[in-house]
Design a protein around this motif. Structure first.
Motif, PDB file in Angstrom:
ATOM      1  N   LEU A 523      10.824 -74.071 -13.290  1.00  0.00           N
ATOM      2  CA  LEU A 523      12.151 -73.506 -12.935  1.00  0.00           C
ATOM      3  C   LEU A 523      12.805 -73.865 -14.215  1.00  0.00           C
ATOM      4  N   SER A 524      13.660 -72.956 -14.609  1.00  0.00           N
ATOM      5  CA  SER A 524      14.583 -72.946 -15.555  1.00  0.00           C
ATOM      6  C   SER A 524      15.899 -73.184 -15.068  1.00  0.00           C
ATOM      7  N   VAL A 525      16.650 -74.558 -15.415  1.00  0.00           N
ATOM      8  CA  VAL A 525      17.843 -74.832 -14.881  1.00  0.00           C
ATOM      9  C   VAL A 525      18.951 -74.814 -15.864  1.00  0.00           C
ATOM     10  N   LYS A 526      20.215 -74.299 -15.378  1.00  0.00           N
ATOM     11  CA  LYS A 526      21.177 -74.135 -16.379  1.00  0.00           C
ATOM     12  C   LYS A 526      22.602 -74.565 -15.541  1.00  0.00           C
ATOM     13  N   SER A 527      23.469 -75.290 -16.626  1.00  0.00           N
ATOM     14  CA  SER A 527      24.782 -75.442 -15.990  1.00  0.00           C
ATOM     15  C   SER A 527      25.659 -74.172 -16.930  1.00  0.00           C
ATOM     16  N   GLY A 528      26.158 -73.159 -16.196  1.00  0.00           N
ATOM     17  CA  GLY A 528      26.783 -72.039 -17.186  1.00  0.00           C
ATOM     18  C   GLY A 528      25.795 -71.627 -18.064  1.00  0.00           C
ATOM     19  N   PRO A 529      25.928 -71.681 -19.170  1.00  0.00           N
ATOM     20  CA  PRO A 529      25.035 -71.109 -20.255  1.00  0.00           C
ATOM     21  C   PRO A 529      24.066 -71.923 -20.831  1.00  0.00           C
ATOM     22  N   ILE A 530      24.241 -73.386 -20.535  1.00  0.00           N
ATOM     23  CA  ILE A 530      23.587 -74.569 -21.001  1.00  0.00           C
ATOM     24  C   ILE A 530      22.291 -74.995 -20.482  1.00  0.00           C
ATOM     25  N   ASP A 531      21.284 -75.103 -21.138  1.00  0.00           N
ATOM     26  CA  ASP A 531      20.079 -75.409 -20.448  1.00  0.00           C
ATOM     27  C   ASP A 531      20.128 -77.052 -19.860  1.00  0.00           C
ATOM     28  N   VAL A 532      19.595 -77.175 -18.812  1.00  0.00           N
ATOM     29  CA  VAL A 532      19.606 -78.476 -18.168  1.00  0.00           C
ATOM     30  C   VAL A 532      18.270 -78.900 -18.234  1.00  0.00           C
ATOM     31  N   VAL A 533      18.047 -80.126 -18.596  1.00  0.00           N
ATOM     32  CA  VAL A 533      16.569 -80.716 -18.560  1.00  0.00           C
ATOM     33  C   VAL A 533      16.218 -81.209 -17.205  1.00  0.00           C
ATOM     34  N   SER A 534      15.181 -80.528 -16.786  1.00  0.00           N
ATOM     35  CA  SER A 534      14.672 -80.787 -15.468  1.00  0.00           C
ATOM     36  C   SER A 534      13.354 -81.200 -15.523  1.00  0.00           C
ATOM     37  N   THR A 535      12.724 -81.495 -14.181  1.00  0.00           N
ATOM     38  CA  THR A 535      11.441 -81.638 -13.909  1.00  0.00           C
ATOM     39  C   THR A 535      11.095 -81.004 -12.586  1.00  0.00           C
ATOM     40  N   ASP A 536       9.896 -80.463 -12.584  1.00  0.00           N
ATOM     41  CA  ASP A 536       9.556 -79.882 -11.347  1.00  0.00           C
ATOM     42  C   ASP A 536       9.440 -80.758 -10.160  1.00  0.00           C
ATOM     43  N   LYS A 537       9.104 -81.961 -10.362  1.00  0.00           N
ATOM     44  CA  LYS A 537       9.179 -83.043  -9.362  1.00  0.00           C
ATOM     45  C   LYS A 537      10.489 -83.346  -8.703  1.00  0.00           C
ATOM     46  N   THR A 538      11.836 -82.836  -9.271  1.00  0.00           N
ATOM     47  CA  THR A 538      12.840 -82.987  -8.832  1.00  0.00           C
ATOM     48  C   THR A 538      13.100 -82.143  -7.508  1.00  0.00           C
ATOM     49  N   PHE A 539      12.259 -81.219  -7.341  1.00  0.00           N
ATOM     50  CA  PHE A 539      12.314 -80.053  -6.229  1.00  0.00           C
ATOM     51  C   PHE A 539      11.434 -80.247  -5.173  1.00  0.00           C
ATOM     52  N   THR A 540      11.489 -79.855  -4.244  1.00  0.00           N
ATOM     53  CA  THR A 540      10.465 -79.999  -3.126  1.00  0.00           C
ATOM     54  C   THR A 540       9.792 -78.637  -3.015  1.00  0.00           C
ATOM     55  N   TRP A 541       8.540 -78.682  -3.149  1.00  0.00           N
ATOM     56  CA  TRP A 541       7.498 -77.371  -3.247  1.00  0.00           C
ATOM     57  C   TRP A 541       6.760 -77.149  -1.962  1.00  0.00           C
ATOM     58  N   THR A 542       6.942 -75.961  -1.082  1.00  0.00           N
ATOM     59  CA  THR A 542       6.224 -75.789  -0.088  1.00  0.00           C
ATOM     60  C   THR A 542       5.758 -74.127  -0.376  1.00  0.00           C
ATOM     61  N   CYS A 543       4.883 -73.879   0.578  1.00  0.00           N
ATOM     62  CA  CYS A 543       4.446 -72.421   0.568  1.00  0.00           C
ATOM     63  C   CYS A 543       3.797 -72.377   2.069  1.00  0.00           C
ATOM     64  N   ASP A 544       3.879 -70.858   2.305  1.00  0.00           N
ATOM     65  CA  ASP A 544       3.462 -70.403   3.768  1.00  0.00           C
ATOM     66  C   ASP A 544       1.911 -70.716   3.478  1.00  0.00           C
ATOM     67  N   GLN A 545       1.357 -71.137   4.783  1.00  0.00           N
ATOM     68  CA  GLN A 545       0.233 -71.751   4.977  1.00  0.00           C
ATOM     69  C   GLN A 545      -1.146 -70.750   4.562  1.00  0.00           C
ATOM     70  N   ASN A 546      -0.779 -69.574   5.140  1.00  0.00           N
ATOM     71  CA  ASN A 546      -1.871 -68.425   4.861  1.00  0.00           C
ATOM     72  C   ASN A 546      -2.306 -68.191   3.232  1.00  0.00           C
ATOM     73  N   ILE A 547      -1.252 -68.211   2.568  1.00  0.00           N
ATOM     74  CA  ILE A 547      -1.350 -67.892   1.208  1.00  0.00           C
ATOM     75  C   ILE A 547      -1.861 -69.036   0.147  1.00  0.00           C
ATOM     76  N   GLY A 548      -1.859 -70.191   0.769  1.00  0.00           N
ATOM     77  CA  GLY A 548      -2.735 -71.200  -0.177  1.00  0.00           C
ATOM     78  C   GLY A 548      -1.939 -72.438  -0.239  1.00  0.00           C
ATOM     79  N   THR A 549      -1.940 -73.255  -1.414  1.00  0.00           N
ATOM     80  CA  THR A 549      -1.233 -74.605  -1.530  1.00  0.00           C
ATOM     81  C   THR A 549      -0.340 -74.674  -2.605  1.00  0.00           C
ATOM     82  N   ILE A 550       0.454 -75.706  -2.636  1.00  0.00           N
ATOM     83  CA  ILE A 550       1.199 -75.920  -3.658  1.00  0.00           C
ATOM     84  C   ILE A 550       1.590 -77.364  -3.991  1.00  0.00           C
ATOM     85  N   ASP A 551       1.196 -77.945  -5.325  1.00  0.00           N
ATOM     86  CA  ASP A 551       1.628 -79.347  -5.296  1.00  0.00           C
ATOM     87  C   ASP A 551       3.034 -79.705  -5.856  1.00  0.00           C
ATOM     88  N   GLY A 552       3.374 -81.047  -6.028  1.00  0.00           N
ATOM     89  CA  GLY A 552       4.675 -81.421  -6.161  1.00  0.00           C
ATOM     90  C   GLY A 552       5.096 -81.252  -7.738  1.00  0.00           C
TER      91      GLY A 552
END
Length: 775
Positions: A523-552
């Motif tokens: 995920l690319s995060v911006k504030s206006g035009p500025i890149d914001v340093v982020s980590t994927d762990k900041t987000f909660t990841w889920t998916c529909d069960q029929n298509i597979g699995t996704i980790d944190g």
């Protein structure tokens, strides 16, 4: 997780934007500023960067240095090389350092004649006039105390000498000598159509560089000091020689040369000057403006702000260079990017308003466009000033002069007096990591070794930081001061923790993969035009069960069942990203691909609407591919791109009636393709393998996609056959595993690509872009 994709668009259709963001600070002319960093680089001198969004043009990136030039610590200096030589600002800075100065900052100067390097305006260095300029008007001037001011130029250059002529008034011809005076029209300016009287000395060049029939009088001034022109001073010398029907006369170090074309109004006077007779040359300030007190001065292009009022017009948007004077005497050297980067540049009114918003009561537009260059030295990291903006020509342009902030080189010692923390300002989401690095500098802000281990503290406990300077952002929104301490010295920097008003863009907007395959989603995060340093762990990841699995960390693994559709979800507070997923890619079968090696690639792309058949349910996989067809394939890999909105490229062989018209315009506008000549594109020419690499590499760059390099040091048996301008592109695409060489070990760079080969290239590229790996 490996982050290989970064998208620069301020907002995309698939981005999640909860609320419009007005920026941290608004500056008239510039717009909403989202990043405003400041770094002290010397006593009384600071370096700044601003990135913002102009309501009319979009992204803007400005760089400027503020200096107290009246304190005695910093000396303003106008580059004083030969008038008839041009150099980059970087070369001028190097020259100043060779003269025993240290350069803190510099910008390019006055408008100039590109054919001769002669500046438009008056130039003064160390109180000596370097050139009158070919059209002097106003200058930014500095007195001996470093105080800056706007000065109007109204100088006159006078000549007094002795003529010898035949007197026949008594009926008997006699040789008579008599004094004469004349106006010198130009000083250290090339001959022009005006047929004026010119004066040259060694500030100009080693010779007069004149052509045709001229009369040139060499005057010996006795010393280099005596040949210098100054306001209110009279230069005295002796006629050394009178050269008739000549040109390009050498100029000695102690000499000045008077020059005019034969037949001009002053030609007969120069012709009649007496060898050995005295000569006086004076410079007068007719308006008594105070210019006589200037030790440094340089012409300006346009005046922008005077007495706090905007005094300019102009709607053309360009990269700009400016010099400003604040009410307290502080001087600003300023540059804003345009053309070469996503920064658009400013028009004159916007530039004036931005300079005024920065506190300038006077401001001046210098030569801009491809000439714009700003240098600055960052303490601890750099011992010499480096360029900070991006020149719009792709490289620095040679210019006529520059304004530098310098100090006299001195032994600042090896003792650490300052601790400098970098980066100066970073935007980060809660939980994200920012690496803080520390560098020591001496009393003159020159690089020295750290005296010991640096310890760090975080203001108000908003986050944490390790002994190695790795800061983890806390949960409280706002600026966080981070302090580093090493022995008796300390320094600070800031991280802005942001949680709201963000745009979040996934590295993939739709996902097509087979059962058991994986995709690393970023995920690319911006504030206006500025890149914001982020980590994927900041987000909660889920998916529909029929298509597979996704980790944190956003690593998705497709399930074992094909023909499944569903979604991946990434959420943070009120933000939610939805990514449609197709497991077991759909396929379209063509009559002529059933047993073809590229069936999977072709069928998959056709099902996604990227590749098209050629009629009659035929794909013609082994037919050659044209330049326009490959460009269309690239465009169709993107969602929500309307190629019809691109501006016309203007190629004469791309008529508006053809299917590829909009695709070529889109490719040209985004820097993916250029013409085969200035006016032609050759859309129906078959594309070569190396051309395909170039186009694909530029396409990835236009999408801010960094292609991961799986292998380096590739060397094909026909490596030398790869065109020099294509080598880096071929190496990048091959290194990413998108295109391979032939089994025989060659690449065949000029070999023509087939439709099947192109389908495989696009298929593999999409897997790289979408982070898809095999089972």
């Amino acid at each position: 997780m490996k982050k290989s994709t970064k998208f620069l668009a301020v907002s995309l259709a698939i981005s999640v934007i909860i609320a419009s963001f007005s920026g941290f600070t608004y500056y008239d002319g510039f717009g909403n500023v989202y990043l405003d960093s400041e770094k002290k680089i010397f006593d009384g001198v600071t370096y700044h960067e601003q990135i913002g969004v102009n309501g009319t043009h979009g992204l803007e990136h400005a760089f400027f240095v503020q200096a107290d030039t009246s304190s005695g610590n910093v000396k303003p200096m106008v580059f004083n090389g030969e008038v008839r030589s041009m150099a980059t600002v970087g070369t001028m800075a190097q020259y100043a350092e060779q003269q025993g100065y240290k350069v803190l900052a510099a910008v390019n100067g006055d408008l100039f004649d590109t054919s001769t390097g002669t500046p438009k305006g008056l130039v003064i260095h160390n109180g000596n006039i370097v050139t009158s300029g070919y059209a002097p008007d106003r200058v930014v001037a500095f007195d001996s105390q470093g105080k800056a001011s706007l000065q109007y130029v109204n100088l006159s250059y006078g000549l007094k000498g002795t003529l010898a002529y035949d007197d026949t008034s008594t009926g008997v011809t006699q040789k008579v000598q008599a004094p004469f005076s004349a106006k010198i029209d130009y000083y250290n300016v090339p001959h022009g159509a005006a047929k004026g009287l010119h004066l040259f000395n060694r500030h100009y060049s080693s010779s007069t560089k004149t052509a045709g029939s001229c009369i040139e009088v060499v005057v010996d001034c006795g010393s280099q000091d005596n040949m210098q022109l100054q306001i209110g001073k009279t230069v005295k010398g002796t006629v050394k020689s009178v050269n008739v029907d000549t040109h390009n006369t050498p100029i000695g170090d102690n000499e000045v040369v008077l020059s005019t074309v034969s037949g001009s109004a002053t030609a007969s006077q120069l012709y009649s000057m007496v060898v050995g007779s005295p000569v006086e040359i004076s410079v007068s300030d007719n308006a008594n403006t105070g210019l006589a007190n200037a030790t440094e001065a340089m012409g300006i292009y346009y005046s922008l702000v005077e007495n706090g009022n905007v005094v300019t017009t102009g709607a053309n948007i360009n990269p700009r260079t400016a010099v400003g004077i604040k009410s307290d005497g502080t001087v600003i050297l300023y540059a804003v990017d345009g053309r070469k980067t996503n920064s658009k540049g400013l028009n004159l009114v916007e530039l004036a308003n931005h300079m005024k918003a920065l506190g300038c009561t006077y401001a001046f537009n210098m030569d801009g466009g491809g000439s714009t260059a700003l240098y600055s030295r960052l303490p601890g990291k750099e011992n010499t000033a480096g360029i900070k903006n991006t020149p719009s020509d792709g490289a620095e342009r040679k210019v006529s002069n520059a304004l530098l902030f310098v100090y006299k080189a001195d032994n600042g010692g090896s003792s650490a007096q300052n601790l400098n923390l970098y980066p100066s300002l970073t935007l980060a989401m809660p939980g994200a990591n920012v690496q803080i690095n520390s560098y020591a500098s001496n009393k003159l802000f020159e690089t020295v070794s750290l005296p010991g281990t640096v310890g760090y503290t975080v203001e108000n406990g908003n986050g944490s930081i390790t002994g190695n300077g790795l800061y983890t952002a806390g949960d409280t929104e706002g600026k966080v001061n981070i302090t580093g301490t090493c022995g008796d010295i300390s320094g600070t920097t800031q991280v802005e923790v942001v949680k709201s008003n963000l745009s979040i863009t996934p590295s993939v907007t739709k996902l097509f993969l087979n059962a058991g395959q994986s995709s690393d989603i970023n995920l690319s995060v911006k504030s206006g035009p500025i890149d914001v340093v982020s980590t994927d762990k900041t987000f909660t990841w889920t998916c529909d069960q029929n298509i597979g699995t996704i980790d944190g960390n956003g690593l998705f693994k497709a399930g074992s069942q094909n023909a499944q559709t569903g979604n991946i979800y990434a959420t943070y507070n009120d933000y939610k990203i939805t990514i449609p997923v197709q497991v077991g890619s759909m396929s379209v079968d063509f009559k002529d691909t059933a047993n073809h090696w590229a069936k999977t690639y072709i069928g998959s792309l056709a099902a996604r609407g990227i590749a098209n058949g050629m009629g009659g349910n035929l794909y013609l996989p082994d037919s050659q591919l044209t330049r326009a067809q490959f460009l269309a394939l690239l465009a169709k890999t993107l969602d929500n791109v309307d190629v019809s909105k691109s501006s016309p490229a203007g190629f004469t062989d791309v008529p508006a009636s053809e299917w590829y018209y909009n695709y070529v315009n889109w490719g040209f506008e985004n820097g993916i393709v250029s013409g085969m000549t200035d006016t032609t594109f050759e859309p129906n020419a078959n594309i070569t393998r190396e051309q395909m690499c170039i186009m694909l590499c530029k396409f990835a760059t236009s999408q801010q996609l960094v292609l991961p390099q799986k292998s380096t040091g590739i060397n094909f048996t026909d490596q030398s056959a790869i065109s020099p301008w294509a080598t880096n592109y071929v190496n990048t695409i091959v290194g990413a595993g998108i295109i391979n060489g032939q089994p025989e070990g060659n690449f065949q760079p000029q070999g023509l690509a087939t439709r099947a080969q192109a389908a495989k290239v696009i298929y593999v590229y999409l897997n790289v872009r979408d982070g898809i790996t095999k089972k």
